[in-house]
Design a protein around this motif. Sequence first.
Motif, PDB file in Angstrom:
ATOM      1  N   VAL A   9       0.867  -1.169   0.000  1.00 52.81           N
ATOM      2  CA  VAL A   9       0.000   0.000   0.000  1.00 52.81           C
ATOM      3  C   VAL A   9       0.905   1.219   0.000  1.00 52.81           C
ATOM      4  CG1 VAL A   9      -1.773   1.268   1.225  1.00 52.81           C
ATOM      5  CG2 VAL A   9      -1.795  -1.220   1.276  1.00 52.81           C
ATOM      6  N   ALA A  10       0.664   2.119  -0.922  1.00 53.20           N
ATOM      7  CA  ALA A  10       1.515   3.309  -0.971  1.00 53.20           C
ATOM      8  C   ALA A  10       0.693   4.553  -1.227  1.00 53.20           C
ATOM      9  CB  ALA A  10       2.571   3.140  -2.067  1.00 53.20           C
ATOM     10  N   GLY A  11       1.202   5.648  -0.739  1.00 55.82           N
ATOM     11  CA  GLY A  11       0.597   6.947  -0.999  1.00 55.82           C
ATOM     12  C   GLY A  11       1.736   7.933  -1.206  1.00 55.82           C
ATOM     13  N   ILE A  12       1.420   9.084  -1.781  1.00 54.59           N
ATOM     14  CA  ILE A  12       2.489  10.065  -1.963  1.00 54.59           C
ATOM     15  C   ILE A  12       2.091  11.425  -1.418  1.00 54.59           C
ATOM     16  CG2 ILE A  12       3.987   9.268  -3.822  1.00 54.59           C
ATOM     17  CD1 ILE A  12       2.049  10.271  -5.830  1.00 54.59           C
ATOM     18  N   GLU A  13       3.128  12.157  -1.087  1.00 56.49           N
ATOM     19  CA  GLU A  13       2.961  13.550  -0.702  1.00 56.49           C
ATOM     20  C   GLU A  13       3.811  14.313  -1.687  1.00 56.49           C
ATOM     21  OE1 GLU A  13       4.305  14.820   3.202  1.00 56.49           O
ATOM     22  OE2 GLU A  13       2.854  13.425   4.057  1.00 56.49           O
ATOM     23  N   ILE A  14       3.205  15.247  -2.393  1.00 59.52           N
ATOM     24  CA  ILE A  14       3.979  16.023  -3.359  1.00 59.52           C
ATOM     25  C   ILE A  14       4.112  17.442  -2.850  1.00 59.52           C
ATOM     26  CG2 ILE A  14       3.942  16.956  -5.712  1.00 59.52           C
ATOM     27  CD1 ILE A  14       3.233  14.329  -6.689  1.00 59.52           C
ATOM     28  N   HIS A  15       5.349  17.921  -2.850  1.00 59.99           N
ATOM     29  CA  HIS A  15       5.608  19.310  -2.438  1.00 59.99           C
ATOM     30  C   HIS A  15       6.034  20.079  -3.660  1.00 59.99           C
ATOM     31  CE1 HIS A  15       6.326  16.798   1.111  1.00 59.99           C
ATOM     32  NE2 HIS A  15       5.740  17.777   1.759  1.00 59.99           N
ATOM     33  N   LEU A 135      -4.041  23.819   6.252  1.00 60.74           N
ATOM     34  CA  LEU A 135      -4.866  22.891   5.475  1.00 60.74           C
ATOM     35  C   LEU A 135      -5.896  23.712   4.716  1.00 60.74           C
ATOM     36  CD1 LEU A 135      -5.782  20.046   4.772  1.00 60.74           C
ATOM     37  CD2 LEU A 135      -7.034  19.963   6.918  1.00 60.74           C
ATOM     38  N   VAL A 136      -5.918  23.599   3.376  1.00 62.26           N
ATOM     39  CA  VAL A 136      -6.759  24.453   2.551  1.00 62.26           C
ATOM     40  C   VAL A 136      -7.970  23.718   1.956  1.00 62.26           C
ATOM     41  CG1 VAL A 136      -6.786  25.905   0.469  1.00 62.26           C
ATOM     42  CG2 VAL A 136      -4.847  26.021   2.035  1.00 62.26           C
ATOM     43  N   ALA A 137      -7.783  22.460   1.567  1.00 64.79           N
ATOM     44  CA  ALA A 137      -8.922  21.735   0.975  1.00 64.79           C
ATOM     45  C   ALA A 137      -8.776  20.236   1.191  1.00 64.79           C
ATOM     46  CB  ALA A 137      -9.037  22.059  -0.508  1.00 64.79           C
ATOM     47  N   LEU A 138      -9.910  19.537   1.050  1.00 64.46           N
ATOM     48  CA  LEU A 138      -9.990  18.099   1.338  1.00 64.46           C
ATOM     49  C   LEU A 138     -10.627  17.335   0.176  1.00 64.46           C
ATOM     50  CD1 LEU A 138     -11.663  18.335   4.862  1.00 64.46           C
ATOM     51  CD2 LEU A 138      -9.306  17.599   4.468  1.00 64.46           C
ATOM     52  N   ASN A 139     -10.359  16.012   0.157  1.00 57.82           N
ATOM     53  CA  ASN A 139     -11.126  15.071  -0.668  1.00 57.82           C
ATOM     54  C   ASN A 139     -11.144  15.335  -2.171  1.00 57.82           C
ATOM     55  OD1 ASN A 139     -11.744  13.876   1.740  1.00 57.82           O
ATOM     56  ND2 ASN A 139     -13.714  14.946   1.941  1.00 57.82           N
ATOM     57  N   ASN A 144      -6.861   6.993 -10.820  1.00 58.79           N
ATOM     58  CA  ASN A 144      -6.835   5.557 -10.510  1.00 58.79           C
ATOM     59  C   ASN A 144      -7.941   5.184  -9.518  1.00 58.79           C
ATOM     60  OD1 ASN A 144      -5.881   6.596  -8.111  1.00 58.79           O
ATOM     61  ND2 ASN A 144      -4.292   5.045  -7.850  1.00 58.79           N
ATOM     62  N   GLY A 145      -8.826   6.152  -9.255  1.00 60.45           N
ATOM     63  CA  GLY A 145      -9.918   5.877  -8.321  1.00 60.45           C
ATOM     64  C   GLY A 145      -9.544   6.232  -6.894  1.00 60.45           C
ATOM     65  N   GLY A 146      -8.294   6.564  -6.687  1.00 61.18           N
ATOM     66  CA  GLY A 146      -7.826   6.932  -5.350  1.00 61.18           C
ATOM     67  C   GLY A 146      -8.217   8.364  -5.017  1.00 61.18           C
ATOM     68  N   GLU A 147      -7.798   8.779  -3.835  1.00 59.68           N
ATOM     69  CA  GLU A 147      -8.196  10.096  -3.355  1.00 59.68           C
ATOM     70  C   GLU A 147      -6.991  10.982  -3.113  1.00 59.68           C
ATOM     71  OE1 GLU A 147     -10.180  10.106   0.306  1.00 59.68           O
ATOM     72  OE2 GLU A 147     -12.175   9.959  -0.578  1.00 59.68           O
ATOM     73  N   ILE A 148      -7.211  12.264  -3.283  1.00 58.90           N
ATOM     74  CA  ILE A 148      -6.259  13.215  -2.745  1.00 58.90           C
ATOM     75  C   ILE A 148      -6.875  13.627  -1.419  1.00 58.90           C
ATOM     76  CG2 ILE A 148      -5.277  15.507  -2.999  1.00 58.90           C
ATOM     77  CD1 ILE A 148      -4.668  14.869  -5.787  1.00 58.90           C
ATOM     78  N   GLU A 149      -6.215  13.286  -0.334  1.00 55.66           N
ATOM     79  CA  GLU A 149      -6.823  13.534   0.972  1.00 55.66           C
ATOM     80  C   GLU A 149      -6.819  15.016   1.310  1.00 55.66           C
ATOM     81  OE1 GLU A 149      -4.659  10.955   3.612  1.00 55.66           O
ATOM     82  OE2 GLU A 149      -6.015   9.283   3.214  1.00 55.66           O
ATOM     83  N   THR A 179      -1.412  15.457  -0.491  1.00 54.40           N
ATOM     84  CA  THR A 179      -1.289  14.127   0.103  1.00 54.40           C
ATOM     85  C   THR A 179      -2.361  13.210  -0.457  1.00 54.40           C
ATOM     86  OG1 THR A 179      -0.539  15.216   2.108  1.00 54.40           O
ATOM     87  CG2 THR A 179      -1.143  12.897   2.305  1.00 54.40           C
ATOM     88  N   THR A 180      -1.949  12.082  -1.012  1.00 54.37           N
ATOM     89  CA  THR A 180      -2.930  11.136  -1.541  1.00 54.37           C
ATOM     90  C   THR A 180      -3.280  10.140  -0.444  1.00 54.37           C
ATOM     91  OG1 THR A 180      -1.456   9.363  -2.253  1.00 54.37           O
ATOM     92  CG2 THR A 180      -1.703  11.232  -3.746  1.00 54.37           C
ATOM     93  N   SER A 181      -4.376   9.450  -0.641  1.00 58.86           N
ATOM     94  CA  SER A 181      -4.707   8.346   0.262  1.00 58.86           C
ATOM     95  C   SER A 181      -3.757   7.194  -0.076  1.00 58.86           C
ATOM     96  CB  SER A 181      -6.157   7.925   0.035  1.00 58.86           C
ATOM     97  OG  SER A 181      -6.312   7.494  -1.302  1.00 58.86           O
ATOM     98  N   PRO A 182      -3.658   6.186   0.808  1.00 61.56           N
ATOM     99  CA  PRO A 182      -2.830   5.026   0.455  1.00 61.56           C
ATOM    100  C   PRO A 182      -3.558   4.189  -0.587  1.00 61.56           C
ATOM    101  CG  PRO A 182      -3.736   4.803   2.678  1.00 61.56           C
ATOM    102  CD  PRO A 182      -4.224   6.108   2.144  1.00 61.56           C
TER     103      PRO A 182
END
Lengths: 616, 382
Positions: A9-15, A135-139, A144-149, A179-182
């Motif tokens: 299971v992986a997720g990413i955080e992009i800066h 934190l500015v926005a959610l969801n 790929n069907g995944g989420e940006i948390e 930040t994406t979901s895992p």
Amino acid sequence: MDYKKIGLVAGIEIHQQLDTAERLFCHCPTTLREIAEHNGEFSRYLRATVSEMGEIDRAAKEEMKSNRKFLYYAYDTTCLVENDEEPPTPMNDEALSVCLTIAKMFGMTPIPQVHTMRKLVIDGSNTSGFQRTALVALNGKLPNGGEIETICLEEEACQRVKDEVFSLDRLGIPLVEITTSPCMHTPEEVQKMAEFIGMVLRSTGKVKRGIGTIRQDVNISIAAGARVEIKGVQELDLIAEVVRREVQRQINLIAIRDELKGRGAHIGATTGTDVTVQFKETKSAVLKKAKKIHAIVLPGFAGFVGREVQPERRLGSEFSDYAKKCGVGGIFHTDELPAYGVTAEEVAMIRSHLKAGEKDCVIIASGASEKQAACAIAQVVTRAQIALSDKPVPEETRKLLESGSTAYMRPLPGAARMYPETDVFPVTIDEARWNAVTVPELLTVRAERYAKEYGIELPYALQLAGSDKLPLFEQAVREGIKAKLAAFTILSTATELRRDGVDIAKVPDQAYLDCWHAVEDGRAAREAIPEIFRSIAAGSTFGESLQKLAPAVSREELEAIVRKIITERSDFVAQKGKGALGPLMGVVMAEVRGSVDGKLVSEVLRKEIDRATGNR
Amino acid sequence: MAVIKLGSGYNIGVPPQACTFMERPAQALAKVHEVSQDKNLPTLSIVSTGGTIASRNDYRTGSVTSQFNAGDILVAIPELAAIANYRAIPLATILSENMTPAIWQQLARAVHAEIRNGAKGIIVTHGTDTMAYSAAALSFMLDTPVPIVFVGSQRSADRPSSDTAMNAICAAAAATSDLGEVTVVMHATTNDDTCAIHRGTRVRKMHTSRRDAFQSIGAEPVGSVDYISRKVTLTNDAVKRGTHTLALHDQLDPHCALIQFFPGMFPDILKAYEGYHGLVIAGTGLGHTSTALIPGLKRLVENGTLIVMTSQCMDGRVCDRVYDTGRDLMAAGVIEGGDMLPEVALVKLMWVLGNEKDKAKAAALMQENLKGECTRRSSHGL
């Protein structure tokens, strides 16, 4: 490898740095500087503080193990806010707008009221000891069907010059953290999603470009392992490899634990023995320099400490990373000795001194003080206990090494790391503001449009859309330059010149435009562009280069030149008729030295040949 | 907006109507900190008045307020325990802009009591805004055989980069040193390396936010403290421990004011000061107001107000004998304040009028150097 089976299971955080005029919490420009340009420096210490919940964050506590003095370089483009000598300005509204645009592009929901927080970071990279983040926005949604948390707006940290020296030029540049979901399950999928997010970010036209302006953190776990965050992957191409190697590391750590248990390995003593005297005569430079040397036996660990868990990384490297938090340079273990100036006799001596058996591993830590050596041994014991435990993969933050392997940095930070930035007022995002946010065209969509509108081939158009010269291309088209000419110069000519060693970055955008206009107006041939760029890169102005390499030739002059050449070769022309066009093109082009576009030459030449042959 | 703390640590604001009441959290009890002390070390008293050094975030208002006492400071800065033993005296928890002459009096009495009870030095934690005023006030109200050190912080204690710890450690070192006067100990530069020891009657906050905001004006600092070694260096000019015998003179006359003259100031303004016992003017240059103000000033003097002229230049000495306006001011009964800082002159005026009812004697005292507030000679400064 069957990544599904092992439960990757992986997720990413992009800066991603934003290309705003000013920094996030001050009015300084967001320009990066050369270290040599710094015009001031100062030194500070940092200490962990207790959060509003009354706890000290575990990651911060770890950094506190050594009391380090940090030195900072200031510039004429940095101010008292970067020096942590003045309260921050209100949040940069331009940066917030870009962040909202990105949020909308991912279909996210904005936070009604954005609160700036202080995220404790006491490794010296922030003069204040915290990074401001909101934190500015959610969801959001991913293809790929995944989420940006979440999407957060943060300030950049200082650039590390060396060890405890930091440069303030980068501190405070606005950054979005996505930040994406895992939601990713293969190494390739992680890379693909990172590429997609990067493309969306660049579509805004408001993000910084170039190495270091975008960084990926990757969160990885396998079913039997633990969540590990790998910081600062700058190259996209490396992401899949980083994931593969972390999976390998977790699998190996689990296997080592099982074998250690099978062998009856355990933790005996938890504090080391002072063996400084035993190494009095050592030839090892590291040990000789040390004020205190401590050693400890890890019963049953022989052979495992030296076992590779990732390319070039052993269990011993993990022990060593932990020990380094006490300020020591590293440790020695008997799986790798004799080496580093430590002789076989010394190994035998220390084994016998500590009554270590064949299956035991001895760890040696040297330090500048009793406290430091003892701290290093305690850290090794802590890590060895983890290696034997039910959770042999510790949850931690790791840093990327050049090869794609990783080293331990600190424990994963907890919520205790965050407390409110009381000097910055919250910002309300009301419906009107959110509705006013316009979503720019995605670069992929734009590429398809270019392909259709300008007849540029799709792969080429995609390259163009991803190029940092995209704004230049668009301006050129707006100014009436042929799209194909601009695209060819940007993608082909410039690339070839760069490969040829020309410092193409020295050619300003305006020179591109001037050059294209000269071609369109018939003042220069498109064939002359490479030479003109070479000349500009070598320090000439566009005007000088044009004068030198493509002196203006009028149509009348061109016609005269063509007639002269035809007259000189009248026999050849008479013989070949229209067939003389090809061979004579080269002769005329050489004569006009790139001042006239090939098309015009061909047109005039054809007319004059017709006239010459028709007249006869 | 209602503020919600998420599991990630982020706070977000949402409309209250979007929230549902679930339950009240259990009341968290404040932690009681036991502090172990080394009886072989000298005893210092920490008198806490509030301010940034003792502040932390108030999560009800979202702003920084002062809530802790001196005992909490010891827990926050464990290094202090290696320097001395401490008696914690929580005198007030106010932001220093709310300081009053009445609290200066309470402070002077508390410090006096601590010294009488054997404290080898006093640390007063204080908000930085008006710390220089309080230091001046205590300078006049107390004759002290031991160091009385005011300390504060410019960058709040809740940040890892705060100057609180270094300032407090240097203050403790100064309070155990050979010093015998009222001082302010704060960062000497923007670096975390040295604190300057400023005389209480010559110090001024010269920057709104920098760590090295406190500067000695018209004089050099009386010493410095090296942060790493804790070594205290005093100048020859510093008043040494034991020079004076403990005495408290805690009378003040708060019916005094300080006004800054500016071009075009309406003479009417002076009417507001009718009945004041003392008035300090921060005049221009050598010590001037416009000619238009002189009749009003004269009337105030005739009605019993003691008026002292200082200069808004900060550096340098007043001299009302050079220009006509100055001579006219003197003729109107305004007295020269020498090279006193305007705020120090104000505090001194309150103290002088509180202790000396005879106007002529009071005027003479204002021009006499009592606690280093006026110098007889101007150092060449080269």
